[in-house]
Design a protein around this motif. Structure first.
Motif, mmCIF file in Angstrom:
data_model
loop_
_atom_site.group_PDB
_atom_site.id
_atom_site.type_symbol
_atom_site.label_atom_id
_atom_site.label_comp_id
_atom_site.label_asym_id
_atom_site.label_seq_id
_atom_site.Cartn_x
_atom_site.Cartn_y
_atom_site.Cartn_z
ATOM 1 N N UNK A 35 -35.804 45.708 -30.329
ATOM 2 C CA UNK A 35 -37.148 45.412 -29.821
ATOM 3 C C UNK A 35 -38.061 46.620 -30.002
ATOM 4 N N UNK A 36 -37.516 47.805 -29.779
ATOM 5 C CA UNK A 36 -38.289 49.035 -29.928
ATOM 6 C C UNK A 36 -38.866 49.149 -31.343
ATOM 7 N N UNK A 37 -38.121 48.678 -32.347
ATOM 8 C CA UNK A 37 -38.580 48.783 -33.726
ATOM 9 C C UNK A 37 -39.463 47.630 -34.166
ATOM 10 N N UNK A 38 -39.684 46.648 -33.281
ATOM 11 C CA UNK A 38 -40.499 45.494 -33.646
ATOM 12 C C UNK A 38 -41.777 45.413 -32.829
ATOM 13 N N UNK A 39 -42.256 44.196 -32.631
ATOM 14 C CA UNK A 39 -43.481 43.968 -31.862
ATOM 15 C C UNK A 39 -43.135 43.763 -30.387
ATOM 16 N N UNK A 40 -43.850 44.474 -29.528
ATOM 17 C CA UNK A 40 -43.640 44.376 -28.081
ATOM 18 C C UNK A 40 -44.890 43.777 -27.444
ATOM 19 N N UNK A 41 -44.747 42.731 -26.657
ATOM 20 C CA UNK A 41 -45.908 42.108 -26.028
ATOM 21 C C UNK A 41 -46.734 43.113 -25.216
ATOM 22 N N UNK A 42 -48.049 42.917 -25.219
ATOM 23 C CA UNK A 42 -48.960 43.821 -24.518
ATOM 24 C C UNK A 42 -48.664 43.877 -23.018
ATOM 25 N N UNK A 49 -29.475 47.721 -23.481
ATOM 26 C CA UNK A 49 -29.385 49.034 -24.124
ATOM 27 C C UNK A 49 -28.009 49.225 -24.740
ATOM 28 N N UNK A 50 -26.983 48.680 -24.081
ATOM 29 C CA UNK A 50 -25.606 48.840 -24.563
ATOM 30 C C UNK A 50 -25.365 48.022 -25.827
ATOM 31 N N UNK A 51 -25.893 46.780 -25.857
ATOM 32 C CA UNK A 51 -25.611 45.909 -27.005
ATOM 33 C C UNK A 51 -26.595 46.070 -28.156
ATOM 34 N N UNK A 52 -27.551 46.984 -28.035
ATOM 35 C CA UNK A 52 -28.450 47.274 -29.143
ATOM 36 C C UNK A 52 -29.754 46.485 -29.135
ATOM 37 N N UNK A 53 -29.956 45.575 -28.194
ATOM 38 C CA UNK A 53 -31.166 44.748 -28.175
ATOM 39 C C UNK A 53 -32.409 45.602 -27.928
#
Length: 359
Positions: free
Chosen positions: A313-320, A305-309
């Motif tokens: 991920x939130x803006x891309x595809x997240x595994x089911x 959360x600190x380094x922006x990862x």
């Protein structure tokens, strides 16, 4: 004349007494308590505890009750019944020595059968537990029987595929339930030779004596193997006890799924659920922010959360699987109990799941 009347009165009284005895002998058997039932048997409580015992083993039991010359009953001082006389629990050991290995525990009001006695110790069997216990904490003979009768229960053992429990002690009464063959019911009262009242779903029910056997149950000891298995089952149950659902929005679910991917994307589903549970445990705790975003973005807590990862991920595809773990954690599921921390395994004690430890 007076003497004749007296003789007549005596004869009349005797006749009335005979009639009374005859009538009583033809009356139906009335309600019988547990104590009265046990006293009516030809065997003692110890035999009821283990009806499979061989005749040779039952010599002491057969001598449990002896009729004196005056017609009274006298209990023998010793039987093979033994009861525990402690407030909590008594150690049972492999040998008759207080330094010997502990093989199990006998709890308050537990009982068993004597196998051997020597030097102030008794080797006994209580359920699956066999070992030595100090006589200092045991009761024998009449004292043991009195305690057994006080704390034990008469139960019915079902000897048919399904036993009908009825509202009243009548074959035509309405059925309130059916009990399978492998179940047991606690007896309330022996009503007569045909019917028994039992505890059924916190109510009183009635079963036909024709389809049951009667046994006397006393609590049994527990081996150390059984104790360890039970404690492990309790530990697992505590770890997986639902923590309670939290109402969140769709964005929060996605945010938690993103963090799960960042922290446990390469772990099993259990590893993913564990990370989600830690976050939700913090949300429920007054020591942390009460929202998912507040927990995840709290200063110095989660490196992704600190380094922006997490944001990427939130803006891309997240595994089911990460979504499923997030939804389950939000619904209260957990496999780490109330744990609020985790890190890579290696230098911290805790619950190990995959490659991370939780505490």
């Amino acid at each position: 004349m007076l003497r004749g009347r007296k003789r007549y009165g005596i004869l009349l009284a005797g006749f009335i007494l005979c009639l009374s005895l005859f009538a009583m002998s033809h009356m139906d058997v009335q309600a019988v308590s547990r104590k009265e039932y046990l006293d009516s048997l030809n065997v003692g409580i110890a035999k009821l505890m283990d009806p499979s015992a061989s005749p040779a083993d039952d010599e002491a039991v057969q001598e449990l009750t002896e009729v004196s010359q005056t017609g009274g009953a006298r209990r023998e001082e010793e039987t093979d019944l033994v009861m525990v006389n402690v407030q909590v629990a008594l150690n049972v050991r492999a040998e008759a020595d207080e330094k010997s290995e502990k093989v199990g525990l006998l709890y308050k009001d537990c009982g068993g059968r004597i196998l051997e006695r020597k030097d102030g110790w008794t080797r006994l069997r209580s359920g699956d537990l066999i070992g030595w216990a100090s006589d200092e904490y045991l009761l024998f003979g009449e004292e043991a029987e009195e305690l057994a009768d006080e704390v034990g229960n008469l139960i019915v053992l079902i000897k048919t595929e399904a036993l009908c429990v009825r509202e009243e002690p009548d074959a035509d009464a309405q059925a309130v339930g059916f009990i399978p063959e492998d179940e047991e019911l606690e007896i309330i009262e022996m009503l007569n030779e045909d019917w028994i009242s039992v505890k059924y779903e916190e109510e009183v029910g009635y079963v036909s004596a024709e389809y049951v056997d009667i046994d006397f149950h006393i609590d049994e000891g527990e081996t150390m193997v059984a104790i360890r298995k039970r404690e492990e089952a309790e530990r697992k149950a505590k770890l997986t006890a639902n923590q309670g659902a939290v109402v969140v929005g769709g964005d929060d679910t996605r945010l938690l799924a993103a963090l799960i991917y960042c922290e446990a994307g390469g772990e099993s589903y259990n590893g993913k659920l564990a990370v989600g549970a830690v976050v939700m445990n913090r949300v429920r705790s007054p020591a942390y922010p009460n929202t998912i975003s507040g927990v995840i973005y709290a200063s110095g807590q989660f490196t992704p959360a600190i380094n922006g990862k997490v944001a990427r991920v939130y803006g891309g595809d997240i595994p089911e699987s990460c979504y499923q773990a997030a939804q389950a954690a939000i619904a209260g599921e957990t496999n780490v109990g109330g744990a609020t921390h985790f890190r890579r395994a290696g230098n911290h004690d805790g619950l190990l799941i995959d490659h991370q430890v939780f505490w």
